[in-house]
Design a protein around this motif. Sequence first.
Motif, PDB file in Angstrom:
ATOM      1  N   THR B  59      11.822  -5.889  25.537  1.00  0.00           N
ATOM      2  CA  THR B  59      11.917  -4.796  26.499  1.00  0.00           C
ATOM      3  C   THR B  59      13.332  -4.338  26.828  1.00  0.00           C
ATOM      4  O   THR B  59      13.525  -3.292  27.415  1.00  0.00           O
ATOM      5  N   LEU B  93      15.673  -5.949  36.312  1.00  0.00           N
ATOM      6  CA  LEU B  93      14.538  -5.881  37.228  1.00  0.00           C
ATOM      7  C   LEU B  93      14.805  -6.902  38.317  1.00  0.00           C
ATOM      8  O   LEU B  93      15.038  -8.070  38.037  1.00  0.00           O
ATOM      9  N   PHE B  94      14.712  -6.425  39.543  1.00  0.00           N
ATOM     10  CA  PHE B  94      15.289  -7.156  40.632  1.00  0.00           C
ATOM     11  C   PHE B  94      14.226  -7.782  41.523  1.00  0.00           C
ATOM     12  O   PHE B  94      13.226  -7.152  41.838  1.00  0.00           O
ATOM     13  N   GLY B  95      14.433  -9.017  41.926  1.00  0.00           N
ATOM     14  CA  GLY B  95      13.481  -9.638  42.839  1.00  0.00           C
ATOM     15  C   GLY B  95      14.176 -10.495  43.877  1.00  0.00           C
ATOM     16  O   GLY B  95      15.234 -11.048  43.624  1.00  0.00           O
ATOM     17  N   ASP B 106       4.780 -14.470  43.025  1.00  0.00           N
ATOM     18  CA  ASP B 106       4.425 -13.082  42.756  1.00  0.00           C
ATOM     19  C   ASP B 106       5.417 -12.444  41.797  1.00  0.00           C
ATOM     20  O   ASP B 106       5.035 -11.730  40.861  1.00  0.00           O
ATOM     21  N   TYR B 107       6.693 -12.700  42.035  1.00  0.00           N
ATOM     22  CA  TYR B 107       7.699 -12.122  41.158  1.00  0.00           C
ATOM     23  C   TYR B 107       7.598 -12.675  39.748  1.00  0.00           C
ATOM     24  O   TYR B 107       7.793 -11.954  38.780  1.00  0.00           O
ATOM     25  N   ASP B 109       4.923 -13.578  38.246  1.00  0.00           N
ATOM     26  CA  ASP B 109       3.806 -12.886  37.592  1.00  0.00           C
ATOM     27  C   ASP B 109       4.211 -11.478  37.144  1.00  0.00           C
ATOM     28  O   ASP B 109       3.881 -11.038  36.041  1.00  0.00           O
ATOM     29  N   MET B 110       4.936 -10.786  38.025  1.00  0.00           N
ATOM     30  CA  MET B 110       5.455  -9.465  37.676  1.00  0.00           C
ATOM     31  C   MET B 110       6.307  -9.537  36.420  1.00  0.00           C
ATOM     32  O   MET B 110       6.184  -8.746  35.502  1.00  0.00           O
ATOM     33  N   LEU B 112       6.382 -11.753  34.145  1.00  0.00           N
ATOM     34  CA  LEU B 112       5.610 -12.083  32.953  1.00  0.00           C
ATOM     35  C   LEU B 112       4.889 -10.854  32.413  1.00  0.00           C
ATOM     36  O   LEU B 112       4.908 -10.591  31.204  1.00  0.00           O
ATOM     37  N   SER B 113       4.303 -10.092  33.307  1.00  0.00           N
ATOM     38  CA  SER B 113       3.525  -8.957  32.806  1.00  0.00           C
ATOM     39  C   SER B 113       4.446  -7.832  32.343  1.00  0.00           C
ATOM     40  O   SER B 113       4.051  -6.989  31.556  1.00  0.00           O
ATOM     41  N   THR B 114       5.667  -7.832  32.820  1.00  0.00           N
ATOM     42  CA  THR B 114       6.634  -6.838  32.345  1.00  0.00           C
ATOM     43  C   THR B 114       7.193  -7.224  30.984  1.00  0.00           C
ATOM     44  O   THR B 114       7.805  -6.419  30.301  1.00  0.00           O
ATOM     45  N   ARG B 115       6.973  -8.461  30.585  1.00  0.00           N
ATOM     46  CA  ARG B 115       7.476  -8.965  29.306  1.00  0.00           C
ATOM     47  C   ARG B 115       8.995  -8.825  29.205  1.00  0.00           C
ATOM     48  O   ARG B 115       9.513  -8.361  28.188  1.00  0.00           O
ATOM     49  N   LYS B 134       5.798 -22.085  34.427  1.00  0.00           N
ATOM     50  CA  LYS B 134       4.997 -20.941  33.989  1.00  0.00           C
ATOM     51  C   LYS B 134       5.815 -20.057  33.047  1.00  0.00           C
ATOM     52  O   LYS B 134       5.327 -19.650  31.983  1.00  0.00           O
ATOM     53  N   HIS B 138       5.232 -19.490  28.854  1.00  0.00           N
ATOM     54  CA  HIS B 138       5.108 -18.191  28.188  1.00  0.00           C
ATOM     55  C   HIS B 138       6.341 -17.861  27.361  1.00  0.00           C
ATOM     56  O   HIS B 138       6.525 -16.713  26.953  1.00  0.00           O
ATOM     57  N   ILE B 140       9.429 -17.444  28.042  1.00  0.00           N
ATOM     58  CA  ILE B 140      10.457 -16.532  28.537  1.00  0.00           C
ATOM     59  C   ILE B 140      11.736 -17.342  28.777  1.00  0.00           C
ATOM     60  O   ILE B 140      11.733 -18.276  29.565  1.00  0.00           O
TER      61      ILE B 140
END
Lengths: 334, 334
Positions: B59, B93-95, B106-107, B109-110, B112-115, B134, B138, B140
């Motif tokens: 990405t 991408l900021f958290g 939650d972040y 998961d975000m 992860l789904s953003t790859r 986690k 995956h 990452i």
Amino acid sequence: MVTIYDIAQKANVSAMTVSKVINNTGRISEETRRKVKKVMEELNYIPNSNARSLVLQQTQILSLLITDITNPFYTSLARGAEDGAKQYGYRLLFGNSDEDYAKEKDYVDMILSTRVDGVLFAPAGDLSLKNLEKLRAHNIPFVIMDRAVPGIESDMICGDSKEGARKLVDYLIGLGHRRIALVNGSLDVSTARLRYEGYAEALALQGIPLDETLIIHQNYRDYHADDHLEQLLEQPSPPTAIFAANNVLAVGVIRDLRDRGIRVPEDISVVCFDDLDLSSALDPFLTVAAQPAYQFGAMGIQLLVERIRGSSVPDSRKVILPSELVIRSSAKPI
Amino acid sequence: MVTIYDIAQKANVSAMTVSKVINNTGRISEETRRKVKKVMEELNYIPNSNARSLVLQQTQILSLLITDITNPFYTSLARGAEDGAKQYGYRLLFGNSDEDYAKEKDYVDMILSTRVDGVLFAPAGDLSLKNLEKLRAHNIPFVIMDRAVPGIESDMICGDSKEGARKLVDYLIGLGHRRIALVNGSLDVSTARLRYEGYAEALALQGIPLDETLIIHQNYRDYHADDHLEQLLEQPSPPTAIFAANNVLAVGVIRDLRDRGIRVPEDISVVCFDDLDLSSALDPFLTVAAQPAYQFGAMGIQLLVERIRGSSVPDSRKVILPSELVIRSSAKPI
DNA sequence: TATTTTAAAGTTACCGATAACTCATTATAC
DNA sequence: GTATAATGAGTTATCGGTAACTTTAAAATA
């Protein structure tokens, strides 16, 4: 990476069924739903939001573009935006332009290619016009924060720069000051112009002549006014008070003053726009016009999401968040 | 939105040719290239990075997860990360987890789904283990910053918490203090444990007994130790100095002390970890062990990008960035 | 029992890009 | 003059999802 096809195969259903289970759409029997969910858990499935964005034509990403991440005003604003985004189920793509139009342009291109659903935009200044027009040309909804940009009509959240400046200068005049200097931001930034206007108006109202030699223009982000300050102070009739147009400038000014052995507020009073958060908590010193920074961010997201979702939202909504005069000890009677 | 197919049609070539022009791959004649580029400009083409990510399986997005965006330490760190990301051509991408494991999850998961291609991760504490596992499950890549998490081996950038704490407490002892309190973070955070160890070691080295009644545990992010402080001060033999484990705690402590009419440093000395940036510029008051926050972010990105790109990078690289004892005026000889 | 309705699931095409391969030309070699 | 290589461009399948439609089978109705 696990895909819906892997799930489908293992659960003995079609990919579409998996998709329906994920999104809770269509008709799925309770049994199938359980079976699919079980397999999803077993395989640690995480949906691919890129694929999703591609077909849905929306990303659930909002972008926040600010001009100075080290400034507590923008930090609090970011915090508000973050909370807001989370609340509405959006991710936040973050950008920091450093008051630099070229950097800002790069971020706009990034934003565009990411196909974010909307942008919360704190412009670097008037020349942000091109960048904003680009967003508009590509139909990306945006909300402008903090600074107006001539030539762009849009949803907007601003402070009361003029009013706040008037209040600060009024306060100084009330303390007996007549020679009040202005250390301002760059004039291609709307807030700097408005703070100048407020300053001028406050003086005019009290019949104090405007003296251009008392005005310094700086960049809001990195202060380096040493030479100008020198001139200011070596005037025949030097200022007894300084109004700094933001917190960063105020800190710079005060540091320079102290380096010269000039005490604040004993020798010279200083007030400014925007608070310093931690610093003010540590030492309630600086008298400021404090803006509700968190609100800027939170409300900004709210307006933005309404704009994205709502069809029946009025054209360009302007919100003006009032600043609060917080009187502490950096200014004293003359 | 304009796609490569629109370009292809208008330029009378195939979509593949357009793709090749964009990416500078394959063989394209100079003439075709010019023709395609011209049409791209005319139509204001912006590539869709979601589509691109889908097929490329990457990405060009990195994620930065911090625990307190209003803390100047993390703000500077973010600044460093941002500059680094930009330099390497990544979006950020900021958290902000607010020291909250659920928010952190939650972040994750975000993320992860953003790859995203990698994560710069400042863990909330030891219980971040699950979230990091986690990410690892995956595949990452991530770099841990600031706080170690027992059970996770990875690239890591940390400060010298123990050493820095020792230096600060040594300094206090050198000033003649013997009753030194510790206002610490939560013990499920590695830095809090290490700062405690450094504190204990410094005392032990000078033969000063460790007194548990002089220790308060708090959350690094929001200070509310009023009651505990009360007890501390009303001891038969109250502390003459306080070591706060971070800047936020220090500010809280000092505010509480002042609310009670206790002066710093006249009545009690205070030192802490992490500097206050603007605040310190305004008023060089707090004596601190300053960490190179910007470096944390910049180097973090560097390690991360090397990990993503490089195949031949050693397993778990640990970088320890030393802190600097900055002596100012919040502590004085007894 | 035949027909209609409905519930549950599956098919197909597409979002916007790229990899890998194929297909014409034209240039070069023998 | 034919075989071969090099060049420039196009075809097709695919990434991982979802919309819109179709199919199947069971239940409801006539």
